[in-house]
Design an enzyme around this catalytic site. Structure first.
Site, PDB file in Angstrom:
ATOM      1  N   TYR A 162      91.170 124.108 -80.633  1.00 58.45           N
ATOM      2  CA  TYR A 162      90.528 125.246 -81.036  1.00 58.45           C
ATOM      3  C   TYR A 162      90.248 126.481 -79.695  1.00 58.45           C
ATOM      4  CZ  TYR A 162      89.562 123.551 -85.637  1.00 58.45           C
ATOM      5  OH  TYR A 162      89.476 123.228 -86.753  1.00 58.45           O
ATOM      6  N   ARG A 200      93.315 128.372 -80.455  1.00 57.30           N
ATOM      7  CA  ARG A 200      93.341 129.391 -81.463  1.00 57.30           C
ATOM      8  C   ARG A 200      92.111 130.429 -81.100  1.00 57.30           C
ATOM      9  NH1 ARG A 200      91.681 127.280 -87.156  1.00 57.30           N
ATOM     10  NH2 ARG A 200      92.500 129.360 -87.917  1.00 57.30           N
ATOM     11  N   ASN A 248      88.554 132.951 -93.276  1.00 55.61           N
ATOM     12  CA  ASN A 248      89.079 132.993 -92.161  1.00 55.61           C
ATOM     13  C   ASN A 248      87.980 132.739 -91.036  1.00 55.61           C
ATOM     14  OD1 ASN A 248      91.270 133.736 -93.231  1.00 55.61           O
ATOM     15  ND2 ASN A 248      91.105 135.991 -92.759  1.00 55.61           N
ATOM     16  N   HIS A 261      83.785 129.304 -93.735  1.00 59.00           N
ATOM     17  CA  HIS A 261      84.304 128.016 -93.203  1.00 59.00           C
ATOM     18  C   HIS A 261      84.044 128.152 -91.549  1.00 59.00           C
ATOM     19  CE1 HIS A 261      87.753 127.693 -96.326  1.00 59.00           C
ATOM     20  NE2 HIS A 261      86.720 127.201 -96.784  1.00 59.00           N
ATOM     21  N   CYS A 289      72.249 117.948 -82.551  1.00 60.62           N
ATOM     22  CA  CYS A 289      70.858 118.478 -82.954  1.00 60.62           C
ATOM     23  C   CYS A 289      71.073 119.631 -83.729  1.00 60.62           C
ATOM     24  CB  CYS A 289      70.242 118.794 -81.777  1.00 60.62           C
ATOM     25  SG  CYS A 289      70.796 120.314 -80.916  1.00 60.62           S
ATOM     26  N   GLY A 343      95.144 137.904 -99.900  1.00 66.00           N
ATOM     27  CA  GLY A 343      95.642 136.856 -98.905  1.00 66.00           C
ATOM     28  C   GLY A 343      95.451 135.671 -99.142  1.00 66.00           C
TER      29      GLY A 343
END
Length: 230
Positions: free
Chosen positions: A53, A56, A89, A106, A117, A172
């Site tokens: 990530y 990304r 996205n 998402h 927590c 898309g």
């Protein structure tokens, strides 16, 4: 069309340089999704998940909104009725183009979540497994992303919007990821007109009243012009 609900998927950001799941040699192809996009993968190897990530997040930071993102932001500003963007996205290109009525079902790359927590905060460019939660101090920080096996965010609000929509538009999207793939049937059952704008026919193409195929940067601005001219 008073109330418009728009679902966007990876195809709207592809022309900004952000890859889809199917991209050959893309970021996704170098990782097993079970390792980087599931709670179980995070439990096994949180450092690997953070590395994925972080990459990304860097990719997203280098990308710019394209003409399709800007067209939807213009529609939100100028349409006399209501416009809601529901996106699959995790990038922030809709917001950077000027849209504000956006639901990230998402999650978002720019946000962090404490798995211990539940606290949320703005994510730094680089996250590490040892980072402490700013609220509880535990080293349980993760990207605020909905992984496979987890429930998408704000589904109640999305369901209400679909039930009240006059027009539902999917842009898309592949039409094979649920629950988003079922939105067209839900909206249509409640009386909404439905339109698909995709590069190729999606798996749900036959569920739409109308489908137009081509690049997002061509189709979306042209469609927005049509709506605003009415």
């Amino acid at each position: 069309m008073e109330k418009i609900v728009i679902l966007t998927g990876a195809g709207i950001s592809a022309e900004s340089g952000l890859g889809t799941f199917r991209d050959k040699d893309g970021l996704w192809t170098r990782y097993d999704l079970n390792d980087v996009a599931t709670p179980e993968g995070f439990a096994r190897n949180p450092s690997l998940v953070h590395d994925f990530y972080n990459a990304r997040r860097a990719n997203c930071a280098e990308a710019d909104p394209n003409a399709a993102h800007y067209a939807l932001a213009r529609l939100e500003r100028e349409h006399r009725g209501e416009v809601l963007i529901v996106t699959q996205n995790v990038d922030d290109l809709h917001e950077r183009a000027g849209a504000s009525a956006v639901i990230h079902m998402h999650g978002e790359l720019r946000r962090a979540l404490c798995a211990a927590c539940g606290h949320r905060w703005n994510a730094p460019a680089v996250m590490r497994a040892a980072d402490p939660c700013p609220a509880c101090g535990r080293a349980a920080t993760r990207p605020d992303i909905v992984w496979f096996g987890e429930f998408p965010y704000r589904m109640e609000r999305i369901d209400r919007a679909l039930g009240a929509a006059d027009l539902f538009v999917a842009i898309g999207t592949s039409g094979n990821v649920y629950p988003a793939a079922g939105f067209v049937r839900e909206a249509r059952a409640m009386g909404a007109m439905t339109l698909e704008l995709t590069l190729d026919p999606s798996d749900s193409a036959t569920d739409f009243h109308e489908a137009r195929h081509g690049t997002a940067t061509e189709l979306v601005p042209a469609w927005v012009d049509e709506i605003l001219a009415c």
